[in-house]
Design a protein around this motif. Structure first.
Motif, PDB file in Angstrom:
ATOM      1  N   ALA A 187       0.825  -1.211   0.000  1.00 54.53           N
ATOM      2  CA  ALA A 187       0.000   0.000   0.000  1.00 54.53           C
ATOM      3  C   ALA A 187       0.859   1.261   0.000  1.00 54.53           C
ATOM      4  O   ALA A 187       0.337   2.370   0.032  1.00 54.53           O
ATOM      5  CB  ALA A 187      -0.938   0.007   1.211  1.00 54.53           C
ATOM      6  N   GLY A 188       2.188   1.104  -0.017  1.00 55.16           N
ATOM      7  CA  GLY A 188       3.091   2.249  -0.051  1.00 55.16           C
ATOM      8  C   GLY A 188       3.529   2.746   1.312  1.00 55.16           C
ATOM      9  O   GLY A 188       4.288   3.709   1.405  1.00 55.16           O
ATOM     10  N   ILE A 189       3.076   2.100   2.379  1.00 54.39           N
ATOM     11  CA  ILE A 189       3.443   2.539   3.729  1.00 54.39           C
ATOM     12  C   ILE A 189       4.927   2.300   3.981  1.00 54.39           C
ATOM     13  O   ILE A 189       5.649   3.197   4.431  1.00 54.39           O
ATOM     14  CB  ILE A 189       2.575   1.826   4.783  1.00 54.39           C
ATOM     15  N   GLY A 190       5.405   1.102   3.691  1.00 54.41           N
ATOM     16  CA  GLY A 190       6.818   0.791   3.910  1.00 54.41           C
ATOM     17  C   GLY A 190       7.734   1.680   3.087  1.00 54.41           C
ATOM     18  O   GLY A 190       8.762   2.161   3.578  1.00 54.41           O
ATOM     19  N   SER A 191       7.364   1.928   1.843  1.00 52.03           N
ATOM     20  CA  SER A 191       8.179   2.807   0.984  1.00 52.03           C
ATOM     21  C   SER A 191       8.246   4.216   1.550  1.00 52.03           C
ATOM     22  O   SER A 191       9.320   4.828   1.596  1.00 52.03           O
ATOM     23  CB  SER A 191       7.593   2.864  -0.429  1.00 52.03           C
ATOM     24  N   ALA A 192       7.102   4.730   1.997  1.00 47.69           N
ATOM     25  CA  ALA A 192       7.078   6.083   2.559  1.00 47.69           C
ATOM     26  C   ALA A 192       7.920   6.162   3.821  1.00 47.69           C
ATOM     27  O   ALA A 192       8.652   7.138   4.021  1.00 47.69           O
ATOM     28  CB  ALA A 192       5.633   6.505   2.836  1.00 47.69           C
ATOM     29  N   VAL A 193       7.835   5.150   4.663  1.00 46.04           N
ATOM     30  CA  VAL A 193       8.624   5.140   5.896  1.00 46.04           C
ATOM     31  C   VAL A 193      10.114   5.093   5.575  1.00 46.04           C
ATOM     32  O   VAL A 193      10.909   5.850   6.141  1.00 46.04           O
ATOM     33  CB  VAL A 193       8.215   3.954   6.800  1.00 46.04           C
ATOM     34  N   MET A 194      10.511   4.223   4.656  1.00 46.45           N
ATOM     35  CA  MET A 194      11.929   4.111   4.331  1.00 46.45           C
ATOM     36  C   MET A 194      12.460   5.356   3.621  1.00 46.45           C
ATOM     37  O   MET A 194      13.625   5.722   3.805  1.00 46.45           O
ATOM     38  CB  MET A 194      12.192   2.845   3.515  1.00 46.45           C
ATOM     39  N   ARG A 195      11.627   6.030   2.849  1.00 41.77           N
ATOM     40  CA  ARG A 195      12.049   7.314   2.257  1.00 41.77           C
ATOM     41  C   ARG A 195      12.245   8.352   3.358  1.00 41.77           C
ATOM     42  O   ARG A 195      13.178   9.150   3.313  1.00 41.77           O
ATOM     43  CB  ARG A 195      11.050   7.783   1.206  1.00 41.77           C
ATOM     44  N   HIS A 227      14.117  -7.984  -0.076  1.00 41.05           N
ATOM     45  CA  HIS A 227      15.336  -7.574  -0.777  1.00 41.05           C
ATOM     46  C   HIS A 227      14.981  -6.762  -2.017  1.00 41.05           C
ATOM     47  O   HIS A 227      15.590  -5.716  -2.280  1.00 41.05           O
ATOM     48  CB  HIS A 227      16.182  -8.789  -1.159  1.00 41.05           C
ATOM     49  N   ARG A 228      14.005  -7.227  -2.779  1.00 38.75           N
ATOM     50  CA  ARG A 228      13.568  -6.471  -3.968  1.00 38.75           C
ATOM     51  C   ARG A 228      13.014  -5.106  -3.561  1.00 38.75           C
ATOM     52  O   ARG A 228      13.272  -4.103  -4.226  1.00 38.75           O
ATOM     53  CB  ARG A 228      12.521  -7.264  -4.747  1.00 38.75           C
ATOM     54  N   PHE A 229      12.265  -5.058  -2.477  1.00 38.34           N
ATOM     55  CA  PHE A 229      11.707  -3.804  -1.959  1.00 38.34           C
ATOM     56  C   PHE A 229      12.830  -2.804  -1.657  1.00 38.34           C
ATOM     57  O   PHE A 229      12.804  -1.663  -2.117  1.00 38.34           O
ATOM     58  CB  PHE A 229      10.879  -4.117  -0.700  1.00 38.34           C
ATOM     59  N   TYR A 230      13.834  -3.232  -0.902  1.00 37.07           N
ATOM     60  CA  TYR A 230      14.929  -2.324  -0.546  1.00 37.07           C
ATOM     61  C   TYR A 230      15.739  -1.916  -1.773  1.00 37.07           C
ATOM     62  O   TYR A 230      16.152  -0.754  -1.891  1.00 37.07           O
ATOM     63  CB  TYR A 230      15.832  -2.957   0.528  1.00 37.07           C
ATOM     64  N   GLU A 231      15.957  -2.826  -2.688  1.00 38.17           N
ATOM     65  CA  GLU A 231      16.689  -2.485  -3.912  1.00 38.17           C
ATOM     66  C   GLU A 231      15.931  -1.442  -4.734  1.00 38.17           C
ATOM     67  O   GLU A 231      16.542  -0.522  -5.295  1.00 38.17           O
ATOM     68  CB  GLU A 231      16.967  -3.742  -4.731  1.00 38.17           C
ATOM     69  N   ARG A 232      14.607  -1.553  -4.804  1.00 42.77           N
ATOM     70  CA  ARG A 232      13.802  -0.539  -5.520  1.00 42.77           C
ATOM     71  C   ARG A 232      13.975   0.841  -4.903  1.00 42.77           C
ATOM     72  O   ARG A 232      13.868   1.856  -5.584  1.00 42.77           O
ATOM     73  CB  ARG A 232      12.316  -0.913  -5.509  1.00 42.77           C
ATOM     74  N   LEU A 233      14.244   0.883  -3.609  1.00 46.25           N
ATOM     75  CA  LEU A 233      14.426   2.158  -2.914  1.00 46.25           C
ATOM     76  C   LEU A 233      15.866   2.666  -2.982  1.00 46.25           C
ATOM     77  O   LEU A 233      16.184   3.697  -2.409  1.00 46.25           O
ATOM     78  CB  LEU A 233      14.000   2.016  -1.454  1.00 46.25           C
ATOM     79  N   GLY A 234      16.742   1.924  -3.653  1.00 49.25           N
ATOM     80  CA  GLY A 234      18.119   2.374  -3.825  1.00 49.25           C
ATOM     81  C   GLY A 234      19.134   1.738  -2.885  1.00 49.25           C
ATOM     82  O   GLY A 234      20.324   2.082  -2.941  1.00 49.25           O
ATOM     83  N   TYR A 235      18.708   0.841  -2.027  1.00 49.77           N
ATOM     84  CA  TYR A 235      19.654   0.148  -1.154  1.00 49.77           C
ATOM     85  C   TYR A 235      20.400  -0.909  -1.964  1.00 49.77           C
ATOM     86  O   TYR A 235      19.848  -1.518  -2.873  1.00 49.77           O
ATOM     87  CB  TYR A 235      18.915  -0.512   0.022  1.00 49.77           C
ATOM     88  N   VAL A 236      21.655  -1.098  -1.618  1.00 47.12           N
ATOM     89  CA  VAL A 236      22.525  -2.015  -2.342  1.00 47.12           C
ATOM     90  C   VAL A 236      22.937  -3.148  -1.404  1.00 47.12           C
ATOM     91  O   VAL A 236      23.375  -2.897  -0.267  1.00 47.12           O
ATOM     92  CB  VAL A 236      23.785  -1.271  -2.846  1.00 47.12           C
ATOM     93  N   GLY A 237      22.800  -4.370  -1.875  1.00 47.27           N
ATOM     94  CA  GLY A 237      23.250  -5.529  -1.106  1.00 47.27           C
ATOM     95  C   GLY A 237      24.761  -5.621  -1.183  1.00 47.27           C
ATOM     96  O   GLY A 237      25.290  -6.351  -2.017  1.00 47.27           O
ATOM     97  N   SER A 238      25.459  -4.911  -0.292  1.00 46.81           N
ATOM     98  CA  SER A 238      26.906  -4.757  -0.410  1.00 46.81           C
ATOM     99  C   SER A 238      27.722  -5.654   0.516  1.00 46.81           C
ATOM    100  O   SER A 238      28.919  -5.770   0.338  1.00 46.81           O
ATOM    101  CB  SER A 238      27.278  -3.301  -0.121  1.00 46.81           C
ATOM    102  N   HIS A 239      27.098  -6.258   1.506  1.00 44.97           N
ATOM    103  CA  HIS A 239      27.851  -7.019   2.503  1.00 44.97           C
ATOM    104  C   HIS A 239      27.170  -8.358   2.774  1.00 44.97           C
ATOM    105  O   HIS A 239      25.992  -8.529   2.495  1.00 44.97           O
ATOM    106  CB  HIS A 239      27.930  -6.248   3.827  1.00 44.97           C
ATOM    107  N   VAL A 240      27.910  -9.253   3.353  1.00 41.61           N
ATOM    108  CA  VAL A 240      27.358 -10.506   3.847  1.00 41.61           C
ATOM    109  C   VAL A 240      27.353 -10.401   5.362  1.00 41.61           C
ATOM    110  O   VAL A 240      28.357 -10.044   5.972  1.00 41.61           O
ATOM    111  CB  VAL A 240      28.220 -11.713   3.392  1.00 41.61           C
ATOM    112  N   GLY A 241      26.221 -10.688   5.982  1.00 39.53           N
ATOM    113  CA  GLY A 241      26.117 -10.579   7.430  1.00 39.53           C
ATOM    114  C   GLY A 241      26.273 -11.926   8.101  1.00 39.53           C
ATOM    115  O   GLY A 241      25.980 -12.969   7.512  1.00 39.53           O
TER     116      GLY A 241
END
Length: 176
Positions: A114-122, A149-163
């Protein structure tokens, strides 16, 4: 709590206008429900058990008492429908850069997409991080959360590390 956060904050979503605000003790049950509304969290023990409520309430109090931490909720039509935890971490690496760690992001299952998570992360990247003077926002996500993971990548986050994680064995403390 992170006093510099610009809260409360109105966010628009397809479900309507919601308010992002700091959690209070009265939000404990709603937060527990959000954590248990997630299959991966539920598999780790977040099952909204009445016996666990004191542990959650204590954790919320501890988070809010810590100056480098905060727990936020999203309220829509009087109901808590989302939550996340933020931690400001000073660091030596990257020339002393401060980081903003995002943890336990949850949106009620019937309101996902519904766009809530995207708005919060922005808000986190556009408002919270600059207000706190952080150089980067970082988060971890369980390897099984491919949709997240797809959600965060759409927002510009990069999977840069292994945890990596290590579960500390819990020992019972003898009673006096």
């Amino acid at each position: 709590m992170l006093d510099a956060l610009p809260l409360p904050f109105s966010i628009d979503s397809r479900a309507g206008t919601a308010t992002l605000r700091r959690a209070v003790t009265g939000d404990t049950d709603a937060i527990i429900t959000l954590l248990s509304d997630d299959p991966i969290s539920a598999s780790r023990g977040d099952v909204a058990s009445v016996e666990d409520r004191p542990a959650y309430a204590s954790a919320l109090d501890e988070i809010l008492a810590e100056p480098s931490n905060d727990l936020l909720v999203v309220e829509l039509d009087g109901a808590v429908v989302g939550t996340l935890q933020l931690t400001s971490i000073p660091g030596m690496a990257r020339r002393g850069a401060k980081r903003l760690l995002v943890e336990a992001v949850r949106v009620r299952s019937d309101l996902r997409s519904a766009g809530i998570g995207s708005a919060v992360m922005r808000w986190v990247s556009d408002d919270a991080a600059p207000a706190l003077g952080t150089a980067m926002v970082q988060l971890t996500s369980d390897a099984a959360r491919t949709d997240a993971h797809r959600f965060y990548e759409r927002l510009g986050y990069v999977g840069s590390h292994v945890g990596f994680k290590y579960s500390v064995p819990q020992r019972s403390v003898p009673r006096a």
